[in-house]
Design a protein around this motif. Structure first.
Motif, mmCIF file in Angstrom:
data_model
loop_
_atom_site.group_PDB
_atom_site.id
_atom_site.type_symbol
_atom_site.label_atom_id
_atom_site.label_comp_id
_atom_site.label_asym_id
_atom_site.label_seq_id
_atom_site.Cartn_x
_atom_site.Cartn_y
_atom_site.Cartn_z
ATOM 1 N N PHE B 107 0.829 -1.212 0.000
ATOM 2 C CA PHE B 107 0.000 0.000 0.000
ATOM 3 C C PHE B 107 0.864 1.263 0.000
ATOM 4 O O PHE B 107 0.445 2.312 -0.465
ATOM 5 N N LYS B 109 4.083 1.501 -1.414
ATOM 6 C CA LYS B 109 5.044 1.654 -2.517
ATOM 7 C C LYS B 109 4.556 1.179 -3.880
ATOM 8 O O LYS B 109 5.313 1.228 -4.846
ATOM 9 N N ARG B 168 2.072 0.963 6.669
ATOM 10 C CA ARG B 168 1.982 1.820 5.495
ATOM 11 C C ARG B 168 2.516 3.208 5.825
ATOM 12 O O ARG B 168 3.331 3.779 5.086
ATOM 13 N N GLN B 169 2.076 3.767 6.957
ATOM 14 C CA GLN B 169 2.524 5.095 7.345
ATOM 15 C C GLN B 169 4.043 5.145 7.449
ATOM 16 O O GLN B 169 4.673 6.103 7.047
ATOM 17 N N VAL B 172 5.849 4.716 3.805
ATOM 18 C CA VAL B 172 5.729 5.858 2.895
ATOM 19 C C VAL B 172 6.983 6.728 2.999
ATOM 20 O O VAL B 172 7.440 7.304 2.028
ATOM 21 N N ASP B 176 11.747 6.548 -2.214
ATOM 22 C CA ASP B 176 11.549 5.737 -3.420
ATOM 23 C C ASP B 176 12.873 5.510 -4.152
ATOM 24 O O ASP B 176 13.091 4.470 -4.752
#
Lengths: 310, 285, 431
Positions: B107, B109, B168-169, B172, B176
């Motif tokens: 969720f 990436k 997920r938090q 994030v 990237d």
């Protein structure tokens, strides 16, 4: 919200596009990776929720046959004063326990973020009750709050006071629950706030001190605004928790005296298992779910507008 | 320079120091109040039965006894309960933490059709009160043949919405570029996850371990309907049995409650260093 | 993994053992082949009851080696019903259940427990107390077998009674009138230093323990045919007002209303109350926990008539049982004369077989106190028994508890209380 985040989000589309072109990431990979969780959620959360929704349009004693009832359960609910009473109790409990617990957590976090002797130990002590099971908490709370042989009244009597009818007077029962909830939850709020405090750059405070801002002013102008994401997270989690609290009340007051501590979840339990009206219990459950969901979405919207958290 | 700052410096740290001391005293008093219920659990557990119901109790037990612990151990298979709780909590931690890491990673990436809808559906699961779905969930568990088995406790609770959300938090905030660079080097998706993402995720793993262990160790409402054989009971179920309506033996109840607390304390002490750090890294900044 | 293997080997070993036994049995008399049977038996209970159940199972499996019975212990009767109901919904209910007489109608009406009438000897019914046999029948068919009964009486702290100079009645006929009972409660407070006079054990799901007081006053919850509510009668309102006055006059601790988890026996044991209206099964606890003062048991108070509560449990077979014949056979065994006597004597209950009711059982623990309960049990009104065993009584009971609690803790008037309860009774009886 921070500069790096803004940068990252402006960079992201370009990199994502390049990824798609240069590497063949199988399209089903993400689906494959979340399959285990999705299967579990489907089997044990989504399907049961849909099933409860289905049952809410039926009459079912659990041990007998399921018969169609149309909207009868929902119609009954609207006219049921007990339902509204339980809803009101739940709201009062949430309003009484959520802000107190969060304010307590915030104060503790600010205090324990300073250098002081035994800081780590003190933090652990405040967090400790979080790990105690709800059953054990209920037992120890009922034990301590007992009007006749509980230790709290025993201390009050020794200090020359009168026994307080903690669990037997409608006026005191809810405060007793709020105190017990505070004990259980304050450590969690403290840890989340501590975590948030530690990620505020000290630079801000140094600059503010240079400008001659008092510590009090720094708290209101720097600390609080920067704690907003943590406050938002805690608000959502605590409200959800306060709408779902069951074991503690089940053990401490059994919903009494009168209706003073009967929450929606208690009422659901009572309808499902004590009066064997599963259809009605499911209807209340669906309404409770919609309320919590609606509340969370509103909080989300509000915080998103002001803060852009997620 | 010296004169003025000396004046100011001497006054300010002085008031601040008394302020600090006052805050410290307040925090310590608060800590005493927080620890008191646990002390009281202990004090009740080591008190002889005759002292337990006194209308005015002494804060410090007059006579110490291990009779309550002995009674519990003699009457109930409490070591079996400890083993069952441990088995369930440990396996649940392994499954839940792995599944949540994968799920949260995806969720955070990946971009794929239906992502947001799925994510919000999972978040929605966080808000379901167990009493609402207890019966349908029981039906599913029964169809799968998991009743009266530790797996009937583990699997239905293995997917945790809160865990997925936290992971997920956290993820994030993993750049990237790091992942892209690895892809450019030809690393497989598996390798990226294991070699780059996981090592960066230690704090959040610690948070998940603490919370998952705590939830499974303390679960009550669900195991109560799934486990009916006393030999399969977990500690909270045993505690509930001891508390039963007939004649609860309070000393024994407190003794078992105390015992059930110890492993939780151990886990907490091991992982607490990472707790604040882990939560701090889930995007609260 | 090991678990699965473990049961696997145990199963096959038992299988072989069972086959061997069947072979040897075949040479004696040609029985049907005895394949291994395993049953689950769900109960709740204190230590004495648990031990008694285990002895019962051991006795049966010794006679029937191909049968194994697993005892499933719940924390309370309420939890047992929750678990059993949920498992019935999933068609996974235990074979055998211990239930209160109040629950027979509910389970029988839904077809959740098995009609035993075709499986029992015709003469069996006549061997049991008529009121209790009636309690296990639904539409003239037996759905359970009575196992034991219990009732309420009054425990007295003799230390306090001596200080106040009060004697206990010696015979049932001399039991206290209401005014006398209240006067004594006041004296215990004023002269004997008791913080409160007494308390009644009707907490949580036991609101029906208010009914004896209603009947003592000549009132009824339902009319003679059990078709209409009758609580708003003069007698009914008086009984509610009377119980309400206990709280208003602080004769009972405020924590001993209905929706509370207070354990009244603790209050008696630590001297907070001088009298306790509770059941015979509290004897072992008080014998153990109440060291400071001697206690005795006397009869329930009475007004225009005597009355006490119908307590106790029966045993039933659920519709999910795959081995009904064996399960029913176990019921017969558990309720035969010898086993009923053993169970009652060991756990402090009253028997429900006529042959045992006429003889004096040798209770090892406080036979003097048990004797009072035995005598008191003769005052249980048949109409009360018929009322609490109605199929939908649990819904009435929940309403009764919640409305009485409002009357006791929040000052709701007897009239409103009775009318609210009647409203629910009407809709329950109609549906």
């Amino acid at each position: 919200m921070s500069d790096s985040a803004v940068m990252a989000s402006s960079v992201r589309p370009a990199t994502a596009a390049r990824t798609r072109r240069s590497f063949r990431r199988p399209w089903m990979l993400p689906y494959l990776l979340i399959t285990p969780n999705l299967l579990l959620f489907s089997a044990f959360s989504f399907f049961p929720l849909l099933y409860a929704f289905y049952i809410s349009f039926h009459d079912w004693s659990l041990i007998g046959e399921v018969t169609y009832a149309g909207l009868a359960n929902y119609r009954r609910l609207v006219a049921d004063t007990q339902f509204w009473h339980a809803l009101l109790n739940t709201a009062v409990y949430a309003v009484a326990s959520v802000p107190t617990t969060m304010a307590g957590g915030l104060l503790l976090a600010v205090a324990l973020n300073r250098r002081m002797p035994g800081r780590v130990f003190l933090r652990s002590v405040y967090f400790l009750p979080v790990v105690v099971s709800a059953v054990a908490t209920g037992i120890i709370a009922a034990w301590m709050f007992n009007e006749h042989y509980g230790v709290i009244n025993s201390l009050i009597v020794r200090l020359g006071g009168d026994r307080i009818p903690w669990l037997s007077s409608p006026a005191w029962a809810l405060p007793s629950l709020v105190i017990a909830t505070f004990w259980v939850r304050v450590g969690f709020c403290m840890v989340v706030y501590l975590a948030a405090l530690q990620s505020i750059p000290t630079l801000y405070y140094e600059a503010a001190t240079m400008d001659g801002a008092s510590p009090y002013r720094q708290f209101w102008k720097i600390t609080l605004p920067l704690l907003r994401p943590a406050t938002f997270l805690l608000l959502i989690l605590n409200v959800i928790h306060s709408f779902q609290v069951f074991d503690l009340i089940y053990v401490m007051t059994g919903g009494g005296p009168g209706f003073s501590t009967t929450m929606l979840v208690q009422y659901i339990y009572q309808s499902a298992f004590m009066t064997s009206e599963m259809g009605y219990a499911s209807a209340i459950g669906v309404v409770l779910y919609v309320i919590v969901l609606g509340f969370t979405i509103i909080q989300w919207r509000v915080s998103r507008q002001s803060e852009n958290v997620l | 320079m010296s004169g003025v700052t000396f004046e100011a410096g001497a006054r300010r740290p002085g008031t601040r120091r008394t302020g600090n001391v006052l805050i410290w005293i307040a925090v310590v008093l608060g800590a005493l109040a927080m620890i008191f219920p646990l002390y009281w659990m202990f004090a009740t557990a080591i008190r002889p039965r005759s002292e337990v119901f006194q209308p005015v109790v002494s804060l410090i037990p007059q006579v110490l006894t291990l009779e309550n612990f002995r009674n519990v151990a003699q009457r109930h298979p409490f070591l079996t309960w400890v083993m069952n709780s441990t088995f369930i909590a440990v396996i649940a931690v392994v499954i839940t933490v792995s599944a949540n890491l994968l799920c949260g990673y995806v969720f955070a990436k990946f971009r794929f059709p239906g992502r947001d809808i799925l994510f919000f559906a999972i978040l929605g699961a966080l808000m379901i009160p167990i009493q609402v779905i207890l019966v349908p969930e029981f039906l599913v568990t029964s169809w799968l043949g998991l009743l009266n088995s530790p797996w009937g406790v583990i699997l239905p609770r293995a997917a945790e919405a809160f865990g997925v959300f936290m992971v997920r938090q956290f993820m994030v905030s993993i750049p990237d570029e790091l992942i892209e660079a690895a892809r450019l080097d030809g690393a497989s998706e598996m390798r990226i996850f294991l070699r780059i993402v996981l090592p960066l995720s230690k704090p959040i793993i610690a948070v998940l371990v603490i919370f998952t262990f705590m939830w499974r160790w303390n679960d009550f409402a669900w195991p109560l309907v799934v486990l009916t054989d006393q030999e399969l009971f977990t500690l909270p179920l045993g505690l509930n049995l001891l508390r039963g309506e007939a004649n609860p033996d309070w000393g024994g109840v407190m003794a078992l409650a105390l015992i059930s607390l110890l492993p939780m304390l151990l886990i907490f002490l091991i992982f607490q260093r990472y707790l604040v750090q882990g939560i701090a890294s889930t995007g609260l900044k | 993994m090991t678990n699965v293997n473990g049961t696997g080997t145990a199963f096959s070993r038992r299988h072989i053992l069972g086959a061997g036994l069947a072979l040897s049995a075949a040479s004696v008399k040609p029985l049907r082949a005895q394949a291994p049977v395993s049953l689950n038996f769900a109960v709740w209970g204190n230590r004495a009851e648990e031990d008694a159940f285990r002895r019962l199972i051991a006795g049966y499996t010794a006679q029937n080696p191909h049968v194994s019975i697993r005892l499933e212990l719940s924390g309370s009767s309420g939890q047992l019903y929750q678990q059993v109901d949920t498992r019935l919904a999933g068609r996974q209910a235990p074979d055998l259940v211990r239930i209160q007489y109040q629950q027979v109608g509910r389970y029988a009406k839904a077809g959740a427990i098995v009609d035993l009438s075709g499986h029992l000897d015709g003469g069996l019914a006549a061997q049991f107390a008529p009121a209790l046999w009636k309690a296990v029948t639904y539409r003239d068919k037996a759905f359970a077998i009575p196992h034991h009964t219990d009732t309420l009486a009054v425990y007295c702290n003799m230390e306090m009674f001596r200080r106040a100079g009060i004697e206990l009645p010696r015979r049932l006929e001399d039991s206290w009138r209401w005014e006398e009972f209240i006067r004594i409660a006041r004296m215990l407070k004023d002269k004997a230093g008791a913080p409160f006079g007494f308390a009644c054990a009707w907490q949580n799901t036991a609101a029906y323990r208010f009914l004896p007081f209603l009947y003592q006053n000549g009132g009824k919850l339902l009319d003679e045919q059990l078709l209409q509510p009758q609580l708003s009668s003069k007698e009914g309102l008086e009984a509610i007002a009377w119980a309400q006055s206990w709280f208003a006059d602080k004769l009972v601790p405020p924590t001993t209303s209905i929706k509370t988890n207070e354990q009244t026996q603790n209050l008696f044991a630590n001297g907070t109350i001088g009298m306790l209206v509770h059941g015979d099964w509290q004897i072992p606890f008080l014998q153990d926990a109440m060291k400071q003062a001697e206690w005795q048991v006397t009869y329930m108070p009475r007004n225009v008539s005597m009355a006490s509560d119908l307590g106790g449990n029966c045993l039933a077979v659920t519709r999910d049982s795959k081995n009904r014949d064996v399960a029913i056979d176990f019921l017969r065994y558990a309720t035969n004369e010898a086993n009923m006597r053993d169970f009652c004597v060991a756990a402090g209950f009253l028997p429900v077989r006529r042959s045992l009711m006429d003889t004096k059982l040798e209770y090892p623990l406080r036979p003097d106190a048990m004797q009072v309960f035995v005598e008191q049990s003769r005052t249980i009104p048949d109409h009360l028994a018929a009322t609490v065993t109605l199929p939908d009584f649990s819904r009435i009971n929940t309403k009764l508890g919640e409305q009485l609690d409002l009357a006791f803790t929040s000052g709701q008037s007897p009239k409103d209380t009775a009318e609210n309860i009647e409203g629910t009774i009407r809709s329950v009886l109609k549906g």
